[in-house]
Every structure is written in C-alpha cells, then in structure tokens.
Design a protein around this motif. Structure first.
Motif, mmCIF file in Angstrom:
data_model
loop_
_atom_site.group_PDB
_atom_site.id
_atom_site.type_symbol
_atom_site.label_atom_id
_atom_site.label_comp_id
_atom_site.label_asym_id
_atom_site.label_seq_id
_atom_site.Cartn_x
_atom_site.Cartn_y
_atom_site.Cartn_z
ATOM 1 N N GLN A 73 -12.998 4.738 2.576
ATOM 2 C CA GLN A 73 -13.455 5.416 1.357
ATOM 3 C C GLN A 73 -13.545 4.446 0.188
ATOM 4 N N VAL A 74 -12.553 3.582 0.038
ATOM 5 C CA VAL A 74 -12.564 2.606 -1.054
ATOM 6 C C VAL A 74 -13.722 1.627 -0.865
ATOM 7 N N ILE A 75 -13.968 1.230 0.383
ATOM 8 C CA ILE A 75 -15.074 0.313 0.645
ATOM 9 C C ILE A 75 -16.416 0.964 0.328
ATOM 10 N N ILE A 76 -16.585 2.229 0.718
ATOM 11 C CA ILE A 76 -17.865 2.910 0.536
ATOM 12 C C ILE A 76 -18.048 3.432 -0.881
ATOM 13 N N LEU A 77 -17.054 4.128 -1.405
ATOM 14 C CA LEU A 77 -17.199 4.834 -2.689
ATOM 15 C C LEU A 77 -16.492 4.165 -3.857
ATOM 16 N N ARG A 78 -15.681 3.191 -3.585
ATOM 17 C CA ARG A 78 -14.792 2.570 -4.566
ATOM 18 C C ARG A 78 -13.638 3.520 -4.865
ATOM 19 N N TRP A 79 -12.844 3.220 -5.852
ATOM 20 C CA TRP A 79 -11.677 4.031 -6.190
ATOM 21 C C TRP A 79 -12.121 5.304 -6.876
ATOM 22 N N TYR A 80 -11.393 6.371 -6.626
ATOM 23 C CA TYR A 80 -11.645 7.603 -7.354
ATOM 24 C C TYR A 80 -10.313 8.209 -7.769
ATOM 25 N N MET A 81 -10.351 9.408 -8.282
ATOM 26 C CA MET A 81 -9.220 10.012 -8.972
ATOM 27 C C MET A 81 -7.868 9.934 -8.259
ATOM 28 N N ALA A 82 -7.793 10.307 -7.001
ATOM 29 C CA ALA A 82 -6.495 10.438 -6.339
ATOM 30 C C ALA A 82 -6.262 9.399 -5.246
ATOM 31 N N THR A 83 -7.014 8.345 -5.214
ATOM 32 C CA THR A 83 -6.902 7.367 -4.131
ATOM 33 C C THR A 83 -5.522 6.732 -4.079
ATOM 34 N N VAL A 84 -4.975 6.341 -5.195
ATOM 35 C CA VAL A 84 -3.666 5.685 -5.213
ATOM 36 C C VAL A 84 -2.588 6.630 -4.696
ATOM 37 N N GLN A 85 -2.622 7.880 -5.118
ATOM 38 C CA GLN A 85 -1.636 8.853 -4.656
ATOM 39 C C GLN A 85 -1.763 9.072 -3.153
ATOM 40 N N PHE A 86 -2.983 9.134 -2.645
ATOM 41 C CA PHE A 86 -3.180 9.316 -1.211
ATOM 42 C C PHE A 86 -2.704 8.096 -0.429
ATOM 43 N N PHE A 87 -2.910 6.896 -0.967
ATOM 44 C CA PHE A 87 -2.376 5.699 -0.317
ATOM 45 C C PHE A 87 -0.850 5.787 -0.231
ATOM 46 N N ILE A 88 -0.226 6.229 -1.283
ATOM 47 C CA ILE A 88 1.234 6.371 -1.292
ATOM 48 C C ILE A 88 1.674 7.380 -0.234
ATOM 49 N N PHE A 89 0.988 8.528 -0.144
ATOM 50 C CA PHE A 89 1.333 9.537 0.865
ATOM 51 C C PHE A 89 1.169 8.996 2.279
ATOM 52 N N SER A 90 0.097 8.241 2.528
ATOM 53 C CA SER A 90 -0.104 7.709 3.881
ATOM 54 C C SER A 90 0.957 6.673 4.221
ATOM 55 N N ILE A 91 1.352 5.871 3.265
ATOM 56 C CA ILE A 91 2.398 4.875 3.504
ATOM 57 C C ILE A 91 3.744 5.567 3.739
ATOM 58 N N ILE A 92 4.019 6.636 2.990
ATOM 59 C CA ILE A 92 5.250 7.407 3.209
ATOM 60 C C ILE A 92 5.258 7.988 4.611
ATOM 61 N N GLN A 93 4.136 8.547 5.051
ATOM 62 C CA GLN A 93 4.073 9.120 6.389
ATOM 63 C C GLN A 93 4.281 8.048 7.453
ATOM 64 N N LEU A 94 3.685 6.881 7.277
ATOM 65 C CA LEU A 94 3.881 5.790 8.235
ATOM 66 C C LEU A 94 5.328 5.301 8.231
ATOM 67 N N CYS A 95 5.935 5.210 7.057
ATOM 68 C CA CYS A 95 7.341 4.776 6.968
ATOM 69 C C CYS A 95 8.281 5.787 7.616
ATOM 70 N N LEU A 96 8.038 7.081 7.410
ATOM 71 C CA LEU A 96 8.864 8.099 8.048
ATOM 72 C C LEU A 96 8.716 8.060 9.568
ATOM 73 N N SER A 97 7.502 7.806 10.039
ATOM 74 C CA SER A 97 7.290 7.681 11.485
ATOM 75 C C SER A 97 8.053 6.490 12.036
ATOM 76 N N ALA A 98 8.009 5.376 11.330
ATOM 77 C CA ALA A 98 8.748 4.183 11.762
ATOM 78 C C ALA A 98 10.248 4.444 11.748
ATOM 79 N N TYR A 99 10.731 5.163 10.747
ATOM 80 C CA TYR A 99 12.160 5.498 10.650
ATOM 81 C C TYR A 99 12.606 6.332 11.854
#
Length: 111
Positions: A73-99
């Motif tokens: 999405q960032v490559i195609i559309l660039r940054w938009y309103m909630a991209t940073v928050q969604f990146f944080i959520f995806s990283i949290i989900q990956l970290c919880l999976s690793a835990y």
C-alpha cells in the motif's frame, strides 16, 4: 468513507483509484474485511482450542499478510491517514505470535 473530526464523512482521494485495479473502494473494503476479519477470527479459534499448540502459526501468517499488504500500500499509494497505526498493529501481532512460539518451544524443551 471515513468520519472526520467535524462529524462529516470524507472519502479517499479519487486520484488513488487510478493507481489500483478497482473502480471504487467497495471491493477493496470487502476483500480486507474477509481476509483480515475472517482470517483473524479463524486464528482466534485456533488459539482457544486446547489441543492446538500451533496457534501462533495462523496468527503469524495473518500478521505477515497484514504487514506485507501495508508495504504494498505504501509503495502504491504512499502514506495515508492510518498507515503508521496499522504498521504498529501488525508488528504487535507478529511479536505476540513470536512470544507464543517461544513459549511453546521453551515448554517442549522442558519435557
């Protein structure tokens, strides 16, 4: 459509539609709801099943798909309103999976 601070709805910019293979934002919204909503519901069901020790796999897959879709999405559309928050959520989900994975790994080494 997104609700703004002024109580009115705003839409994604029309210019973005020329960059994606869709005529409007309904189809991508439905795809996102099905993939991420249903995928995470299935992941939660696997997590609550007692006999499943691989629940972290589905969660990691969903977190990875979410993270990769955000990168696309960032490559195609660039940054938009909630991209940073969604990146944080995806990283949290990956970290919880690793835990959880590390917890199962540690528990299996004890036996």
């Amino acid at each position: 459509m997104i609700r703004s601070n002024y109580g009115i709805f705003i839409e994604y910019p029309k210019e973005w539609l020329s960059k994606v293979p869709f005529q409007n934002w309904v189809a991508p919204g439905i795809i996102a709801i099905v993939v991420f909503g249903l995928g995470n519901i299935i992941s939660a069901i696997f997590s609550f099943r007692k006999e499943s020790s691989q629940s972290w796999v589905m969660s990691a897959i969903m977190g990875g798909i979410f993270f990769m879709s955000l990168i696309a999405q960032v490559i195609i559309l660039r940054w938009y309103m909630a991209t940073v928050q969604f990146f944080i959520f995806s990283i949290i989900q990956l970290c919880l999976s690793a835990y959880v994975f590390l917890g199962y790994r540690k528990k299996s080494k004890e036996f």
